[in-house]
Scaffold this active site. Sequence first.
Site, short mmCIF file in Angstrom:
data_model
loop_
_atom_site.label_atom_id
_atom_site.label_comp_id
_atom_site.label_asym_id
_atom_site.label_seq_id
_atom_site.Cartn_x
_atom_site.Cartn_y
_atom_site.Cartn_z
N LYS A 1 0.84 -1.20 0.00
CA LYS A 1 0.00 0.00 0.00
C LYS A 1 0.87 1.25 0.00
O LYS A 1 1.74 1.40 0.87
CB LYS A 1 -0.90 0.02 1.24
CG LYS A 1 -1.69 1.31 1.42
CD LYS A 1 -2.68 1.18 2.55
CE LYS A 1 -3.49 2.44 2.76
NZ LYS A 1 -2.79 3.48 3.51
N HIS B 1 -1.49 8.03 0.74
CA HIS B 1 -1.77 8.05 2.18
C HIS B 1 -2.75 9.19 2.51
O HIS B 1 -2.66 9.82 3.57
CB HIS B 1 -0.47 8.20 2.97
CG HIS B 1 -0.47 7.47 4.28
ND1 HIS B 1 0.23 6.31 4.49
CD2 HIS B 1 -1.08 7.73 5.47
CE1 HIS B 1 0.05 5.90 5.73
NE2 HIS B 1 -0.75 6.75 6.34
N ASP C 1 -6.77 4.24 -3.19
CA ASP C 1 -7.49 5.06 -2.21
C ASP C 1 -6.99 6.49 -2.25
O ASP C 1 -5.98 6.80 -2.87
CB ASP C 1 -7.46 4.46 -0.80
CG ASP C 1 -6.14 4.68 -0.04
OD1 ASP C 1 -5.32 5.52 -0.45
OD2 ASP C 1 -5.96 3.99 0.98
N ARG D 1 -14.94 10.23 -2.14
CA ARG D 1 -15.96 10.86 -1.31
C ARG D 1 -17.37 10.60 -1.83
O ARG D 1 -18.34 10.84 -1.14
CB ARG D 1 -15.74 12.39 -1.26
CG ARG D 1 -14.42 12.79 -0.65
CD ARG D 1 -14.42 12.50 0.86
NE ARG D 1 -13.14 12.86 1.46
CZ ARG D 1 -12.10 12.05 1.54
NH1 ARG D 1 -12.17 10.81 1.06
NH2 ARG D 1 -10.98 12.44 2.10
C1 LIG Z 1 -6.54 9.52 10.82
C2 LIG Z 1 -5.92 8.65 9.75
C3 LIG Z 1 -5.14 7.57 10.16
C4 LIG Z 1 -4.54 6.75 9.20
N1 LIG Z 1 -3.80 5.68 9.62
C5 LIG Z 1 -3.27 4.86 8.70
C6 LIG Z 1 -2.55 3.71 9.10
O1 LIG Z 1 -2.40 3.41 10.28
N2 LIG Z 1 -2.04 2.92 8.13
C7 LIG Z 1 -2.19 3.19 6.79
O2 LIG Z 1 -1.71 2.44 5.94
N3 LIG Z 1 -2.86 4.27 6.39
C8 LIG Z 1 -3.41 5.10 7.30
N4 LIG Z 1 -4.10 6.21 6.88
C9 LIG Z 1 -4.27 6.45 5.45
C10 LIG Z 1 -5.50 5.72 4.97
O3 LIG Z 1 -5.31 4.32 5.06
C11 LIG Z 1 -5.81 6.01 3.51
O4 LIG Z 1 -4.70 5.74 2.69
C12 LIG Z 1 -6.24 7.44 3.28
O5 LIG Z 1 -6.95 7.96 4.38
C13 LIG Z 1 -7.13 7.47 2.04
O6 LIG Z 1 -7.54 8.74 1.76
P1 LIG Z 1 -9.01 9.31 2.16
O7 LIG Z 1 -8.95 9.58 3.61
O8 LIG Z 1 -9.07 10.54 1.31
O9 LIG Z 1 -10.04 8.26 1.78
C14 LIG Z 1 -4.72 7.03 7.82
C15 LIG Z 1 -5.51 8.12 7.42
C16 LIG Z 1 -6.10 8.92 8.37
C17 LIG Z 1 -6.97 10.08 7.91
#
Ligand SMILES: Cc1cc2nc3c(=O)[nH]c(=O)nc-3n(C[C@H](O)[C@H](O)[C@H](O)COP(=O)(O)O)c2cc1C
Length: 296
Positions: free
Chosen positions: A148, A172, A203, A207
Amino acid sequence: MSGHTMEEVAAASAAPKWFQLYGLGGKDGARQLVERARGLGYTALVVTVDTPIPGNRERDLHHGVTMPLRVTRETAARFAPQALVRPGWLYRFARDRFSMDLAMARGLGDPAAPMSIDEAVIAWVLNPVTWDDFGWLRESFGGPVLAKGVLSGADARRAVDAGATGVIVSNHGGRQLDGVPAALVGLDDVVREVGADVEVLMDGGVRRGSDVAKALAMGARAVLVGRPWAFGLAAAGEPGVERIIEILRTELDRTLRLLGVESVAVLGREHVAVPAAWGERPRAPRRRARRAAAAT
Ligand SMILES: Cc1cc2nc3c(=O)[nH]c(=O)nc-3n(C[C@H](O)[C@H](O)[C@H](O)COP(=O)(O)O)c2cc1C
């Protein structure tokens, strides 16, 4: 990084579950986590490759958000006005004993002398995951392993060559390196490079149901959603999360019907206008150097 252990999650749902790995506790900790995930029947392992260290999140700094999260006297005083006008939230937080633990970081390492949460987080940052880790991760997990956080075809190919059985195109959610392209922009290159060999997911910024349709039309097999769950949860708890799923599903159905296609399986490139520049592959330094050498 979750507030609940994978055991609690496994007990709470009979649906297929994926486990996302950060190397909490270093390589030994990662090994323990992967074995636990396998033992609990998690069906896929997601290895996040874009977070060797956390990004510089200035808003987090501004709000006093630290790793691991803790309620301090300062943050309690600062957020009290917001918390007091949300008694329901405050009640549920109190019921959780004001805990913001990194539940999965607890107890890793030597069973006789388990690491503290701080030690587990430090060990993660000191031992970032590399392509070489995919071999043993795949072997110990024994199921699909997804990389990822790739944004280019070249990195997706490296991930697949290293042993990943799928890739998740992601920046991310814009929370790591500033200035990278949107994941949707990278999707095209990745699908062309590895789409015939492995499943490609995406990802970031999903939305609306129409966003799902766009990504699928561009060749993603599925999308993942990050912040909308948190928005739904913050707004209305569990029903808020259910509502998010309902909104995405209804909008996706509506989009398909407006496009005149009967299922997501029929979505294809003809349903999206992809800007030509998105398909341009970033030039690898090697190729640039070769071209410069040839010109001289
Ligand atoms: C508060 C928060 C915590 C996250 N924690 C992780 C995590 O622990 N591991 C990870 O691979 N991605 C993490 N992400 C990223 C999400 O997995 C994802 O890639 C991202 O939020 C996708 O975008 P979106 O929020 O616009 O849907 C986090 C995102 C947010 C907003």
